[in-house]
Write an enzyme that holds these catalytic residues in place. Structure first.
Site, PDB file in Angstrom:
ATOM      1  N   TYR A 191     -78.594  -4.492  92.409  1.00 38.99           N
ATOM      2  CA  TYR A 191     -77.197  -4.731  92.770  1.00 38.99           C
ATOM      3  C   TYR A 191     -76.580  -3.452  93.306  1.00 38.99           C
ATOM      4  O   TYR A 191     -77.022  -2.342  92.992  1.00 38.99           O
ATOM      5  CB  TYR A 191     -76.398  -5.267  91.572  1.00 38.99           C
ATOM      6  CG  TYR A 191     -76.148  -4.261  90.464  1.00 38.99           C
ATOM      7  CD1 TYR A 191     -75.052  -3.396  90.497  1.00 38.99           C
ATOM      8  CD2 TYR A 191     -77.004  -4.179  89.376  1.00 38.99           C
ATOM      9  CE1 TYR A 191     -74.817  -2.487  89.478  1.00 38.99           C
ATOM     10  CE2 TYR A 191     -76.783  -3.276  88.351  1.00 38.99           C
ATOM     11  CZ  TYR A 191     -75.688  -2.421  88.405  1.00 38.99           C
ATOM     12  OH  TYR A 191     -75.468  -1.511  87.397  1.00 38.99           O
ATOM     13  N   CYS A 192     -75.566  -3.604  94.146  1.00 42.71           N
ATOM     14  CA  CYS A 192     -74.845  -2.467  94.714  1.00 42.71           C
ATOM     15  C   CYS A 192     -73.437  -2.928  95.067  1.00 42.71           C
ATOM     16  O   CYS A 192     -73.032  -4.028  94.702  1.00 42.71           O
ATOM     17  CB  CYS A 192     -75.587  -1.889  95.912  1.00 42.71           C
ATOM     18  SG  CYS A 192     -75.981  -3.113  97.183  1.00 42.71           S
ATOM     19  N   THR A 193     -72.680  -2.115  95.777  1.00 43.86           N
ATOM     20  CA  THR A 193     -71.260  -2.395  95.999  1.00 43.86           C
ATOM     21  C   THR A 193     -71.040  -3.719  96.715  1.00 43.86           C
ATOM     22  O   THR A 193     -70.357  -4.615  96.203  1.00 43.86           O
ATOM     23  CB  THR A 193     -70.607  -1.263  96.800  1.00 43.86           C
ATOM     24  OG1 THR A 193     -70.824  -0.026  96.128  1.00 43.86           O
ATOM     25  CG2 THR A 193     -69.109  -1.504  96.955  1.00 43.86           C
ATOM     26  N   ILE A 220     -71.527  -6.278  93.879  1.00 49.47           N
ATOM     27  CA  ILE A 220     -70.528  -6.248  92.813  1.00 49.47           C
ATOM     28  C   ILE A 220     -69.204  -6.822  93.301  1.00 49.47           C
ATOM     29  O   ILE A 220     -68.490  -7.500  92.553  1.00 49.47           O
ATOM     30  CB  ILE A 220     -70.317  -4.802  92.326  1.00 49.47           C
ATOM     31  CG1 ILE A 220     -71.630  -4.209  91.843  1.00 49.47           C
ATOM     32  CG2 ILE A 220     -69.265  -4.743  91.229  1.00 49.47           C
ATOM     33  CD1 ILE A 220     -71.621  -2.685  91.759  1.00 49.47           C
TER      34      ILE A 220
END
Length: 298
Positions: A191-193, A220
């Site tokens: 997961y990332c921004t 996210i």
């Protein structure tokens, strides 16, 4: 009154003439008084822009008119302010550049894209599908943070693995070192921004023998839109504009620890030394704290 908005967007697709895309986007954004950052490569486009709502809508209509960007992932959020001319207070200027990579892992030769996007990436999971996977397989599931470690200091998924990465380029070395080989037999959810880093990271992991790799679709930002602070996420989301971070609700946990005094905070700031680019988590009272290399009494 102007309505400040920020868009975060990306699209992976073969672009035969990145320079032509750069000129088009630069001229379009300048005409609409938009500020922000856009990176373009032969693999696609990645950016964030801010401005008055009508101007951002006009940009988006033009952006989606290009066939390769028709289905681009675009996320909206509230900006801080715009001036009378529509310029965003969240970005100091407009920057539109061509690079080898639109997200800098330092491995452009490993990335393959076609008209459908990244080839060989992880299986996409919606936020609801992530919850279903965790409900079904419990602690077997590994949540793997694909951001820089500083970003995770103020917000992350509970129990996530956070690699000791100062920049995105550190991930290839960390993976090649074997530091995470023990995860190769488990379901790993990157997961990332906003999802773009995990488009690449999940593919890098798969090519290195990680057998069951997923990516949180929309990152996210989209998870927060759906579950806020009432799911698996805790803390604030680090963002790359003047806001610094955003919270998904009025009951967001504050998990960051000030490097100056140790109090809880979701604030980050650059080292005040003008020659230094180091960032720390610091509260408002300790905003002038310097990194260890340039430390002085606070």
């Amino acid at each position: 009154m102007p309505t400040p908005k920020i868009v975060l967007f990306y699209a992976f697709a073969p672009l035969p003439d990145p320079e032509a895309i750069r000129l088009w986007q630069r001229d379009l954004c300048e005409a609409l008084h938009l500020r922000g950052r856009i990176l373009i490569s032969a693999h696609g486009i990645n950016g964030t822009l801010g401005g008055d709502l009508p101007a951002v809508k006009r940009w988006l209509r033009s952006f989606r008119s290009y066939p390769a960007f028709r289905d681009a992932d675009v996320k909206w959020s509230e900006g801080t302010a715009v001036d009378a001319d529509g310029f965003s207070a969240d970005f100091p200027k407009l920057s539109v550049k061509v690079r080898d990579e639109i997200v800098s892992f330092g491995a452009p030769g490993e990335l393959r894209v076609d008209e459908h996007g990244v080839v060989g990436g992880g299986t996409r999971l919606s936020p609801a599908e992530l919850h279903a996977l965790v409900a079904e397989r419990g602690d077997e599931v590994v949540l793997f943070d694909g951001r820089n470690a500083l970003e995770a200091e103020i917000g992350r998924f509970r129990g996530a693995i956070v690699p000791d990465a100062e920049t995105t380029r550190d991930f290839v070395g960390l993976l090649d070192s074997g530091a995470y080989d023990d995860l190769k037999g488990r379901p790993v959810v990157t997961y990332c921004t906003g999802g773009i880093r995990c488009e690449v990271l999940s593919g890098l992991m798969r090519s290195r023998g990680f057998g069951e790799v997923y990516q949180l679709d929309g990152g996210i930002a989209r998870y927060g839109e759906e579950y806020g602070d009432d799911g698996l996420w805790e803390g604030s989301l680090y963002v790359f504009d003047g806001r610094g971070s955003v919270a998904f609700s009025d009951h967001a946990a504050v998990i960051g620890v000030c490097a100056g005094c140790g109090t809880a905070t979701s604030r980050t700031a650059n080292c005040p030394d003008p020659s230094c680019r180091h960032q720390d988590v610091v509260c408002a009272e300790c905003y002038a704290v310097r990194c260890p290399e340039h430390a002085v009494a606070v």
